[in-house]
Design an enzyme around this catalytic site. Structure first.
Site, PDB file in Angstrom:
ATOM      1  N   LYS A 105      -4.497  33.894 -21.726  1.00 31.48           N
ATOM      2  CA  LYS A 105      -3.466  33.396 -22.656  1.00 31.48           C
ATOM      3  C   LYS A 105      -3.632  34.136 -23.972  1.00 31.48           C
ATOM      4  O   LYS A 105      -4.727  34.613 -24.280  1.00 31.48           O
ATOM      5  CB  LYS A 105      -3.650  31.881 -22.892  1.00 31.48           C
ATOM      6  CG  LYS A 105      -2.416  31.182 -23.390  1.00 31.48           C
ATOM      7  CD  LYS A 105      -1.475  30.858 -22.247  1.00 31.48           C
ATOM      8  CE  LYS A 105      -0.196  30.232 -22.711  1.00 31.48           C
ATOM      9  NZ  LYS A 105       0.622  29.806 -21.538  1.00 31.48           N
ATOM     10  N   ASP A 145       5.849  33.046 -23.541  1.00 34.98           N
ATOM     11  CA  ASP A 145       5.503  31.627 -23.648  1.00 34.98           C
ATOM     12  C   ASP A 145       6.305  31.119 -24.842  1.00 34.98           C
ATOM     13  O   ASP A 145       7.331  31.720 -25.195  1.00 34.98           O
ATOM     14  CB  ASP A 145       3.981  31.493 -23.845  1.00 34.98           C
ATOM     15  CG  ASP A 145       3.495  30.062 -23.703  1.00 34.98           C
ATOM     16  OD1 ASP A 145       3.505  29.534 -22.588  1.00 34.98           O
ATOM     17  OD2 ASP A 145       3.109  29.448 -24.730  1.00 34.98           O
TER      18      ASP A 145
HETATM   19  P1  NAD Z   1      11.771  25.503 -25.215  1.00 37.34           P
HETATM   20  O1  NAD Z   1      11.281  25.841 -26.577  1.00 37.34           O
HETATM   21  O2  NAD Z   1      12.797  26.371 -24.577  1.00 37.34           O
HETATM   22  O3  NAD Z   1      12.339  23.987 -25.186  1.00 37.34           O
HETATM   23  C1  NAD Z   1      11.654  22.896 -25.675  1.00 37.34           C
HETATM   24  C2  NAD Z   1      12.645  21.736 -25.804  1.00 37.34           C
HETATM   25  O4  NAD Z   1      11.932  20.567 -26.192  1.00 37.34           O
HETATM   26  C3  NAD Z   1      13.747  21.931 -26.839  1.00 37.34           C
HETATM   27  O5  NAD Z   1      14.967  21.509 -26.290  1.00 37.34           O
HETATM   28  C4  NAD Z   1      13.351  20.989 -27.978  1.00 37.34           C
HETATM   29  O6  NAD Z   1      14.467  20.506 -28.682  1.00 37.34           O
HETATM   30  C5  NAD Z   1      12.695  19.888 -27.180  1.00 37.34           C
HETATM   31  N1  NAD Z   1      11.830  19.005 -27.967  1.00 37.34           N
HETATM   32  C6  NAD Z   1      10.939  19.346 -28.925  1.00 37.34           C
HETATM   33  N2  NAD Z   1      10.384  18.224 -29.436  1.00 37.34           N
HETATM   34  C7  NAD Z   1      10.939  17.186 -28.772  1.00 37.34           C
HETATM   35  C8  NAD Z   1      10.795  15.776 -28.848  1.00 37.34           C
HETATM   36  N3  NAD Z   1       9.956  15.231 -29.706  1.00 37.34           N
HETATM   37  N4  NAD Z   1      11.517  15.010 -28.007  1.00 37.34           N
HETATM   38  C9  NAD Z   1      12.398  15.555 -27.146  1.00 37.34           C
HETATM   39  N5  NAD Z   1      12.568  16.860 -27.038  1.00 37.34           N
HETATM   40  C10 NAD Z   1      11.860  17.678 -27.838  1.00 37.34           C
HETATM   41  O7  NAD Z   1      10.447  25.436 -24.308  1.00 37.34           O
HETATM   42  P2  NAD Z   1      10.335  25.546 -22.727  1.00 37.34           P
HETATM   43  O8  NAD Z   1      10.098  26.959 -22.344  1.00 37.34           O
HETATM   44  O9  NAD Z   1      11.465  24.793 -22.116  1.00 37.34           O
HETATM   45  O10 NAD Z   1       8.961  24.776 -22.477  1.00 37.34           O
HETATM   46  C11 NAD Z   1       8.862  23.358 -22.471  1.00 37.34           C
HETATM   47  C12 NAD Z   1       7.475  22.945 -21.983  1.00 37.34           C
HETATM   48  O11 NAD Z   1       7.250  23.495 -20.686  1.00 37.34           O
HETATM   49  C13 NAD Z   1       6.289  23.428 -22.835  1.00 37.34           C
HETATM   50  O12 NAD Z   1       5.280  22.442 -22.781  1.00 37.34           O
HETATM   51  C14 NAD Z   1       5.810  24.679 -22.108  1.00 37.34           C
HETATM   52  O13 NAD Z   1       4.440  24.962 -22.376  1.00 37.34           O
HETATM   53  C15 NAD Z   1       6.024  24.233 -20.670  1.00 37.34           C
HETATM   54  N6  NAD Z   1       6.116  25.333 -19.727  1.00 37.34           N
HETATM   55  C16 NAD Z   1       7.109  26.277 -19.841  1.00 37.34           C
HETATM   56  C17 NAD Z   1       7.198  27.302 -18.919  1.00 37.34           C
HETATM   57  C18 NAD Z   1       8.310  28.327 -18.977  1.00 37.34           C
HETATM   58  O14 NAD Z   1       8.416  29.148 -18.032  1.00 37.34           O
HETATM   59  N7  NAD Z   1       9.173  28.313 -19.983  1.00 37.34           N
HETATM   60  C19 NAD Z   1       6.249  27.408 -17.867  1.00 37.34           C
HETATM   61  C20 NAD Z   1       5.257  26.417 -17.768  1.00 37.34           C
HETATM   62  C21 NAD Z   1       5.205  25.394 -18.703  1.00 37.34           C
END
Ligand code: NAD
Length: 415
Positions: A105, A145
């Protein structure tokens, strides 16, 4: 992120699984250390001509299963502790989903929204020059990420190619399609979560049509999970982002989900006055009277303070670390089934592996092929985890760590 707590939690999950598996003490000791923890001063020129230096990190936890693999995040809270915790988690996620990668990471402690495009590129290229001696298609393969994307990956691949003298698209994944990215990478994590949930329901002999779902977070993961859950027959009753949410007890239609995605892209908001339904606060989504909740935003959102309000019987952990250990214990006592993060959200790294594989073999797969392979991979991982869950009478989280450790130990013994 409260990294110490999060790190402690995943180390505890690992230690519990190691005890149950009778993992060799030497391997346990090895996995509690890190192969390499790199910190860099990343300097770049700001648009006013002055120079700025920020902290960049890359942690390589271990490479027993293959080259280190894990994303790069740009966020003001990034620290060595956080990156170490996330690289540790990647080791187990990669093993559960069965990709030949170890855990890594990285990231930069900066709020990228405070930079303009040219500054972002300069900073990324400067970081790439520092990373270059430590990464490579068979050494360490970064990916996007939080707050990083395909454009940033393209800059890193380009800078790496300049330094080594030959282009190597497989040095990063999550690239733009025209530069060797894979079809389906964008949808992979959300779709993968749906495939995992469907595979679990098969074991429970239940049909998606009988389940209502509430999703927290409407970014990359939440949007694609929402779309695919709906398309596979689940009733998506609620969606929230950081500013608020919508609750439609009878389910949001396909076309309304599409409208919400477009509305969010246009306005940055989920709050859509054109829609029917009830407006709710962001946290409320977790305690609605639904069958399944899907935390897809942040870590530590299910905690001591709200866990007793949770009415769902299944939690699909799409975010990393959404459930604190105190909440986890209470949920397990209450008979709630938690599909753990290292299984539920592993679809992203599965398709990253497909991208790397296509680059290494000079192949190009269609979206249909990618989704079909992703589905198979998620089903296989769920089947393997579920078998341990049944046979050893442990939770799915314990089973996932036990499976990962079995695979790591088998490879470690051969080395
Ligand atoms: P992103 O930044 O695209 O979206 C995050 C979303 O969460 C946004 O819509 C934001 O408004 C919302 N959010 C933030 N605070 C909030 C709250 N208090 N209540 C409700 N909604 C809230 O991020 P992402 O890529 O969708 O990732 C989301 C999660 O998934 C993270 O924990 C990330 O580590 C995990 N993840 C992502 C991937 C990937 O491929 N993108 C892979 C594995 C894990």
């Amino acid at each position: 992120m409260k990294t110490e707590n999060f790190f402690k939690r995943i180390q505890n999950d690992f230690k519990k699984a190691a005890a149950k598996n009778n993992t060799a003490a030497a391997l346990v000791a090895k996995l509690l250390t890190f192969d390499r923890s790199l910190a860099f001063d990343v300097s770049f020129q700001k648009k006013n001509g002055s120079s700025r230096t920020v902290k960049g990190y890359r942690v390589q936890h271990n490479n027993i299963l293959g080259p280190y693999k894990g994303g790069l995040r740009y966020h003001a809270d990034v620290s060595m502790d956080e990156i170490k915790a996330l690289s540790f988690l990647m080791t187990f996620k990669n093993a559960v989903i069965g990709v030949p990668f170890g855990g890594g990471k990285g990231g930069i402690a900066i709020d990228p929204k405070a930079l303009d495009e040219r500054e972002l590129e300069e900073m990324t290229r400067s970081f790439a020059r520092q990373l270059a001696p430590h990464i490579g298609p068979e050494k360490d393969v970064p990916a996007p990420d939080m707050n990083t994307n395909s454009k940033i990956m393209a800059w890193i691949a380009d800078e790496y190619g300049k330094i080594t003298g030959r282009p190597a698209p497989a040095v990063v994944t999550g690239k733009p399609i025209e530069l060797g990215g894979s079809e389906g990478r964008l949808e992979a994590t959300g779709y993968g979560g749906t495939y995992a949930l469907l595979a679990i329901l098969k074991f429970l002999k239940k049909k998606p049509e009988n389940f209502t779902v509430a999703i927290q977070g409407f970014g990359n993961v939440g949007q694609h999970a929402g779309k695919s859950l709906r398309q596979n027959g689940f009733k998506v009753a609620a969606i929230s982002d950081s500013k608020g949410g919508i609750y439609v007890p009878d389910g949001i239609s396909d076309s309304d989900i599409k409208a919400l995605v477009e509305y969010k892209a246009e306005t940055g908001n989920l709050f859509n006055k054109r829609m029917m339904g009830q407006m709710i606060a962001p946290e409320e989504v977790l305690t609605l009277p639904v069958d399944i909740i899907v935390p897809a935003a942040l870590e530590n959102v299910i905690h001591k303070g709200n866990v007793r309000g949770i009415r769902a019987g299944i939690i699909l952990e799409m975010a990393n670390g959404p459930t604190t250990s105190e909440a986890d214990k209470i949920l397990v006592e209450n008979g709630v089934m938690i599909i753990p993060d290292i299984l539920a959200n592993a679809g992203g790294v599965a398709v990253s592996y497909f991208e790397w594989f296509q680059n290494m073999r000079n192949e190009r797969w269609t979206k249909k092929e990618v989704f079909s392979k992703l589905k198979k991979k998620m089903e296989q991982a769920v089947n393997d985890v579920y078998k341990i869950h049944r046979e050893k009478k442990v939770t799915l989280r314990e089973a996932a760590y036990m499976l990962a450790l079995e695979r790591i130990q088998a490879k470690w013994l051969k080395k």
